[in-house]
Design an enzyme around this catalytic site. Structure first.
Site, mmCIF file in Angstrom:
data_model
loop_
_atom_site.group_PDB
_atom_site.id
_atom_site.type_symbol
_atom_site.label_atom_id
_atom_site.label_comp_id
_atom_site.label_asym_id
_atom_site.label_seq_id
_atom_site.Cartn_x
_atom_site.Cartn_y
_atom_site.Cartn_z
ATOM 1 N N HIS A 19 9.608 -32.299 11.125
ATOM 2 C CA HIS A 19 11.228 -32.353 10.557
ATOM 3 C C HIS A 19 11.653 -33.693 11.027
ATOM 4 O O HIS A 19 12.379 -34.352 10.346
ATOM 5 C CB HIS A 19 11.745 -31.228 11.284
ATOM 6 C CG HIS A 19 11.648 -29.984 11.208
ATOM 7 N ND1 HIS A 19 11.251 -28.795 12.041
ATOM 8 C CD2 HIS A 19 11.644 -29.244 9.647
ATOM 9 C CE1 HIS A 19 11.119 -27.662 11.164
ATOM 10 N NE2 HIS A 19 11.187 -28.005 9.857
ATOM 11 N N LYS A 43 14.573 -14.426 7.352
ATOM 12 C CA LYS A 43 13.496 -14.515 7.972
ATOM 13 C C LYS A 43 13.462 -13.869 9.352
ATOM 14 O O LYS A 43 14.584 -13.103 9.535
ATOM 15 C CB LYS A 43 13.103 -16.005 8.468
ATOM 16 C CG LYS A 43 12.461 -16.967 7.483
ATOM 17 C CD LYS A 43 12.050 -18.270 7.891
ATOM 18 C CE LYS A 43 11.545 -19.213 6.986
ATOM 19 N NZ LYS A 43 11.168 -20.327 7.415
ATOM 20 N N ARG A 93 4.219 -30.441 2.814
ATOM 21 C CA ARG A 93 3.207 -30.758 3.684
ATOM 22 C C ARG A 93 1.851 -30.721 3.108
ATOM 23 O O ARG A 93 0.828 -31.571 3.159
ATOM 24 C CB ARG A 93 3.024 -29.792 4.874
ATOM 25 C CG ARG A 93 4.295 -30.222 5.708
ATOM 26 C CD ARG A 93 4.204 -28.828 6.827
ATOM 27 N NE ARG A 93 4.550 -27.728 6.089
ATOM 28 C CZ ARG A 93 5.220 -26.428 6.687
ATOM 29 N NH1 ARG A 93 5.214 -26.442 7.748
ATOM 30 N NH2 ARG A 93 5.351 -25.520 5.712
ATOM 31 N N SER A 131 7.471 -24.472 12.312
ATOM 32 C CA SER A 131 7.999 -23.843 13.389
ATOM 33 C C SER A 131 7.267 -22.779 13.731
ATOM 34 O O SER A 131 7.275 -22.314 14.840
ATOM 35 C CB SER A 131 9.502 -23.676 12.969
ATOM 36 O OG SER A 131 9.980 -24.913 12.603
HETATM 37 O O1 PNS Z 1 13.310 -24.208 6.572
HETATM 38 P P1 PNS Z 1 13.083 -23.160 5.703
HETATM 39 O O2 PNS Z 1 13.156 -21.471 6.029
HETATM 40 O O3 PNS Z 1 11.938 -23.427 4.576
HETATM 41 O O4 PNS Z 1 14.417 -23.232 4.599
HETATM 42 C C1 PNS Z 1 14.835 -22.630 3.687
HETATM 43 C C2 PNS Z 1 16.289 -22.975 3.095
HETATM 44 C C3 PNS Z 1 17.160 -22.800 4.167
HETATM 45 C C4 PNS Z 1 16.424 -24.397 2.673
HETATM 46 C C5 PNS Z 1 16.499 -21.869 2.006
HETATM 47 O O5 PNS Z 1 16.320 -20.403 2.261
HETATM 48 C C6 PNS Z 1 18.083 -21.916 1.552
HETATM 49 O O6 PNS Z 1 18.475 -22.914 1.064
HETATM 50 N N1 PNS Z 1 18.755 -20.684 1.641
HETATM 51 C C7 PNS Z 1 20.186 -20.895 1.373
HETATM 52 C C8 PNS Z 1 20.248 -19.759 0.277
HETATM 53 C C9 PNS Z 1 20.366 -20.418 -1.207
HETATM 54 O O7 PNS Z 1 20.831 -21.318 -1.396
HETATM 55 N N2 PNS Z 1 19.304 -19.566 -1.998
HETATM 56 C C10 PNS Z 1 19.313 -20.015 -3.351
HETATM 57 C C11 PNS Z 1 18.114 -21.041 -3.612
HETATM 58 S S1 PNS Z 1 16.360 -20.528 -3.657
#
Ligand code: PNS
Length: 164
Positions: A19, A43, A93, A131
């Site tokens: 990150h 999650k 990645r 993570s």
């Molecule tokens: O680190 P992560 O868990 O891969 O991040 C995922 C994240 C936070 C980027 C994604 O879950 C997110 O943007 N959630 C907010 C809800 C949203 O906007 N959903 C619609 C887009 S799919």
């Protein structure tokens, strides 16, 4: 003046050197980078509270003058609009990340066609770091000190009972 503000969203439970590597790359190409921690993630229950994650991120990114850390709830596109951001930064990645990232990018584009997703690749040495793996390996007594900042190792030690 034309300035680009981007959001780097994620769960960051906890942040890894991967990150941080992406933050450093992103901060070089955009004017302002907001690292945004999602509060209501679907999650598994997190190891660190949002406040703990925010503190670790703030502390480890303090040397970047164009990086800030925030928390958001709900849709990413709404948060980006509210913060006046034109772009979302995400790391890829490996090919296995691509499908999920592509779906999210397309959904975000559907929800807000003005918001662009920028993909960047972290340094090769972090391509296998996540993570989830960090937490799993640490909990089993493995050494993760080359893969996360020292502050995260410290916090992992105080959160997870020692295996030694
Ligand atoms: O680190 P992560 O868990 O891969 O991040 C995922 C994240 C936070 C980027 C994604 O879950 C997110 O943007 N959630 C907010 C809800 C949203 O906007 N959903 C619609 C887009 S799919």
């Amino acid at each position: 003046m034309h300035t680009v503000k981007a959001i780097y969203p994620g769960t960051f439970d906890p942040l890894t050197n991967g990150h941080l590597d992406l933050i450093a790359r992103g901060a070089k190409i955009v004017d302002e980078l907001v690292v945004a921690i999602l509060r209501n993630s679907d999650k598994a229950p997190p190891l660190f509270s949002v406040e703990e994650r925010q503190e670790m991120l703030t502390e480890t990114t303090r040397d970047f003058d164009n990086v800030s850390v925030d928390v958001f709830n709900g849709l990413l596109v709404d948060f980006a609009r509210q913060r006046g951001a034109k772009a979302v930064l995400r790391g890829i990645r490996a090919i296995s990340d691509y499908e999920y990232e592509f779906q999210m990018a397309m959904m975000n584009r559907k929800l807000d066609p003005e918001l662009e997703t920028l993909f960047m690749m972290p340094a090769e040495k972090y391509t296998y770091v996540s993570s989830r793996l960090i937490k799993g390996v640490f909990q089993l007594g493995g050494d993760v000190s080359a893969l996360v900042p020292p502050l995260v190792v410290e916090r992992l030690r105080s959160k997870v009972p020692s295996k030694l």
